[in-house]
Design a protein around this motif. Structure first.
Motif, PDB file in Angstrom:
ATOM      1  N   ASN A  76      -4.517   1.663  -0.145  1.00 14.50           N
ATOM      2  CA  ASN A  76      -5.256   2.961   0.073  1.00 14.50           C
ATOM      3  C   ASN A  76      -4.712   4.234  -0.689  1.00 14.50           C
ATOM      4  N   PHE A  77      -3.384   3.981  -1.316  1.00 17.63           N
ATOM      5  CA  PHE A  77      -3.010   5.003  -2.183  1.00 17.63           C
ATOM      6  C   PHE A  77      -1.860   4.383  -3.081  1.00 17.63           C
ATOM      7  N   ALA A  78      -1.477   5.063  -4.267  1.00 12.71           N
ATOM      8  CA  ALA A  78      -0.411   4.480  -5.171  1.00 12.71           C
ATOM      9  C   ALA A  78       0.692   5.519  -5.159  1.00 12.71           C
ATOM     10  N   ALA A  79       1.817   5.365  -5.028  1.00 13.27           N
ATOM     11  CA  ALA A  79       2.838   6.198  -5.329  1.00 13.27           C
ATOM     12  C   ALA A  79       4.010   5.238  -5.925  1.00 13.27           C
ATOM     13  N   ALA A  80       4.158   5.430  -7.390  1.00 17.35           N
ATOM     14  CA  ALA A  80       5.025   4.730  -8.235  1.00 17.35           C
ATOM     15  C   ALA A  80       5.622   5.381  -9.324  1.00 17.35           C
TER      16      ALA A  80
END
Ligand code: ARG
Length: 281
Positions: A115-119
């Motif tokens: 649903n989302f990318a945080a990296a």
């Protein structure tokens, strides 16, 4: 009696048919543009509805990037993980972590698998073609790590040297001079899946330097301060943001609300500060 019932039934059927028809007419009387906006909106809300119905939200990340995301026993820790937990909390669901190679994180969001990318993802024009970004939440730079007794003193000295980067990162883009804008050129680039493997090769004499984001670089140096050091000059100025599927404005809105709340309350800074002092691994 039977006849009356049958009559009654068919009357009901005619009535409901009429209701259906009037509904259909109403919808088709909308202008085309309104109709398509309504469709898009319901598709987006559907994503949030699915997340709520499933009871979990999926984050795509690459947990090889302390202090933003890293493994902690069976679980995950880091600044991005804390932000992601807040996003899940806001929707009243669990956070599911997809820990994958960094260079596949954007595709995972594009395909809807996450649903989302945080990296610790740096916003750049190339990535903006494939995903939408939230407000930014961290200022970053690409830093250079060298051996403690290295002859490399400033970024220009990297020319002609063997440099390790994490595959698909902005450090990789800079060192390969992919977009033709790098100030230092003619670098021999060695790509790794994990930053830590590049640092190990540097310490073992197989590389002359490692280029990686500044905060993770600081962590690597803190863990090996007798062997490696960071140059004081950095290579780039960057900002991190969270990525969502193109057009998923409902998801983006939730993420931006969470980021704003965390910034306004000072919680984001508290989280960042708390990781200044944490050293894992
Ligand atoms: N900021 C850099 C980029 O966006 C590196 C990010 C690496 N993140 C990670 N979780 N390994 O390309």
């Amino acid at each position: 009696m039977k006849k009356i019932a049958a009559l009654f039934l068919s009357a009901v059927m005619v009535l409901s048919l009429g209701a259906c028809q009037s509904k259909t007419t109403e919808a088709s009387s909308n202008t085309d543009s309104t109709a398509s906006t309504a469709n898009e909106q319901s598709a987006e809300t559907a994503t949030l509805d699915t997340i709520k119905a499933d009871g979990y939200i999926t984050l795509a990340t690459n947990a090889e990037f302390e202090p933003f995301e890293f493994k902690d026993g069976d679980g995950y820790m880091g600044i991005d993980i804390e932000i992601s937990k807040k996003i899940a909390e806001k929707l009243g669901v669990e956070l599911q972590v997809h820990d994958i190679a960094f260079d596949t994180v954007i595709a995972e969001v594009q395909s809807g698998k996450a649903n989302f990318a945080a990296a610790g993802i740096t916003v750049n024009e190339d990535r903006k073609k494939n995903v939408d970004f939230s407000e930014t939440y961290f200022n970053a730079n690409q830093s250079v790590i060298v051996l403690a007794d290295s002859e490399i003193k400033v970024p220009a000295d990297l020319s002609g040297k063997k440099v390790g980067v994490q595959q698909g990162t902005t450090g990789d883009v800079y060192c390969t001079n992919e977009d033709g804008t790098s100030e230092v050129t003619n670098i021999e680039v060695q790509r790794y899946n994990k930053g830590v493997d590049a640092v190990t090769d540097l310490i073992n004499g197989r590389l002359d330097a490692v280029v990686i984001d500044d905060f993770p670089a600081t962590k690597f140096v803190e863990k090996n301060s007798d062997k490696i050091q960071k140059l004081s000059d950095t290579l780039t100025v960057e900002e991190y943001a969270i990525a969502v599927k193109k057009g998923d404005t409902a998801m983006l809105q939730v993420i931006n609300e969470v980021l704003k709340e965390m910034k306004d309350s000072g919680e984001l800074q508290t989280v960042i500060d708390s990781y200044e002092n944490v050293l894992v691994g």
